[in-house]
Design a protein around this motif. Structure first.
Motif, PDB file in Angstrom:
ATOM      1  N   ALA A  50       0.773  -1.255  -0.053  1.00 37.93           N
ATOM      2  CA  ALA A  50       0.074   0.068  -0.121  1.00 37.93           C
ATOM      3  C   ALA A  50       0.881   1.233  -0.007  1.00 37.93           C
ATOM      4  O   ALA A  50       0.642   2.274  -0.584  1.00 37.93           O
ATOM      5  N   ASP A  51       1.939   1.321   0.873  1.00 44.49           N
ATOM      6  CA  ASP A  51       2.763   2.224   0.858  1.00 44.49           C
ATOM      7  C   ASP A  51       3.395   2.536  -0.676  1.00 44.49           C
ATOM      8  O   ASP A  51       3.665   3.755  -0.829  1.00 44.49           O
ATOM      9  N   LYS A  52       3.712   1.693  -1.404  1.00 48.47           N
ATOM     10  CA  LYS A  52       4.419   1.814  -2.549  1.00 48.47           C
ATOM     11  C   LYS A  52       3.509   2.180  -3.720  1.00 48.47           C
ATOM     12  O   LYS A  52       3.832   2.624  -4.615  1.00 48.47           O
ATOM     13  N   GLY A  53       2.232   2.148  -3.234  1.00 48.21           N
ATOM     14  CA  GLY A  53       1.063   2.529  -4.257  1.00 48.21           C
ATOM     15  C   GLY A  53       0.750   1.660  -5.195  1.00 48.21           C
ATOM     16  O   GLY A  53      -0.062   1.781  -6.113  1.00 48.21           O
ATOM     17  N   LEU A  54       1.028   0.251  -4.890  1.00 47.20           N
ATOM     18  CA  LEU A  54       0.467  -0.800  -5.922  1.00 47.20           C
ATOM     19  C   LEU A  54      -0.978  -1.069  -5.695  1.00 47.20           C
ATOM     20  O   LEU A  54      -1.694  -1.128  -6.561  1.00 47.20           O
ATOM     21  N   PHE A  55      -1.414  -0.788  -4.386  1.00 46.64           N
ATOM     22  CA  PHE A  55      -2.930  -1.052  -4.172  1.00 46.64           C
ATOM     23  C   PHE A  55      -3.168   0.244  -3.078  1.00 46.64           C
ATOM     24  O   PHE A  55      -2.388   0.941  -2.872  1.00 46.64           O
ATOM     25  N   HIS A  56      -4.465   0.590  -3.378  1.00 43.71           N
ATOM     26  CA  HIS A  56      -4.942   1.740  -2.382  1.00 43.71           C
ATOM     27  C   HIS A  56      -4.920   1.183  -1.041  1.00 43.71           C
ATOM     28  O   HIS A  56      -4.878   0.162  -0.651  1.00 43.71           O
ATOM     29  N   LYS A  57      -4.555   2.441  -0.293  1.00 46.04           N
ATOM     30  CA  LYS A  57      -4.666   2.085   1.362  1.00 46.04           C
ATOM     31  C   LYS A  57      -6.028   1.467   1.810  1.00 46.04           C
ATOM     32  O   LYS A  57      -5.896   0.723   2.499  1.00 46.04           O
ATOM     33  N   ASN A  58      -7.120   1.781   1.195  1.00 45.24           N
ATOM     34  CA  ASN A  58      -8.352   1.024   1.615  1.00 45.24           C
ATOM     35  C   ASN A  58      -8.362  -0.317   1.173  1.00 45.24           C
ATOM     36  O   ASN A  58      -9.191  -1.130   1.959  1.00 45.24           O
ATOM     37  N   LYS A  59      -7.858  -0.855   0.067  1.00 46.96           N
ATOM     38  CA  LYS A  59      -7.895  -2.121  -0.229  1.00 46.96           C
ATOM     39  C   LYS A  59      -6.920  -2.972   0.587  1.00 46.96           C
ATOM     40  O   LYS A  59      -7.278  -3.850   1.243  1.00 46.96           O
ATOM     41  N   ALA A  60      -5.897  -2.162   1.060  1.00 48.06           N
ATOM     42  CA  ALA A  60      -5.002  -2.961   2.035  1.00 48.06           C
ATOM     43  C   ALA A  60      -5.589  -3.174   3.259  1.00 48.06           C
ATOM     44  O   ALA A  60      -5.635  -4.220   4.140  1.00 48.06           O
ATOM     45  N   ALA A  61      -6.270  -2.098   3.870  1.00 45.70           N
ATOM     46  CA  ALA A  61      -7.121  -2.113   5.203  1.00 45.70           C
ATOM     47  C   ALA A  61      -8.211  -2.903   5.173  1.00 45.70           C
ATOM     48  O   ALA A  61      -8.573  -3.921   6.278  1.00 45.70           O
TER      49      ALA A  61
END
Length: 76
Positions: A50-61
């Motif tokens: 998520a930090d690298k921007g590969l996935f959105h933070k919400n998806k990670a959460a």
């Protein structure tokens, strides 16, 4: 550059999927200690992606939330 980035992203995405599958398998077998351990390592993988921007933070959460809910249900 595109080829290098694509390879790196593919590798990270694969690592993400593997981490999630490992936790889910441990939950299915009912091994709480192993599942908890795998969840901790999966959390770091999910956060880094998520930090690298590969996935959105919400998806990670969302993924972390679902995995933790499964862990919680296992202990109950």
């Amino acid at each position: 550059q595109d080829v290098k980035l694509n390879a790196a992203n593919t590798s990270l995405r694969s690592k993400f999927r593997t981490a999630i599958k490992n936790v889910q398998k441990a939950v299915l077998t009912g091994d709480k200690s192993k599942a908890t351990e795998l969840y901790k390592s999966a959390q770091s993988v999910i956060d880094s992606i998520a930090d690298k921007g590969l996935f959105h933070k919400n998806k990670a959460a969302r993924h972390k939330s679902r995995l933790s809910a499964k862990l919680k249900a296992l202990s109950a």
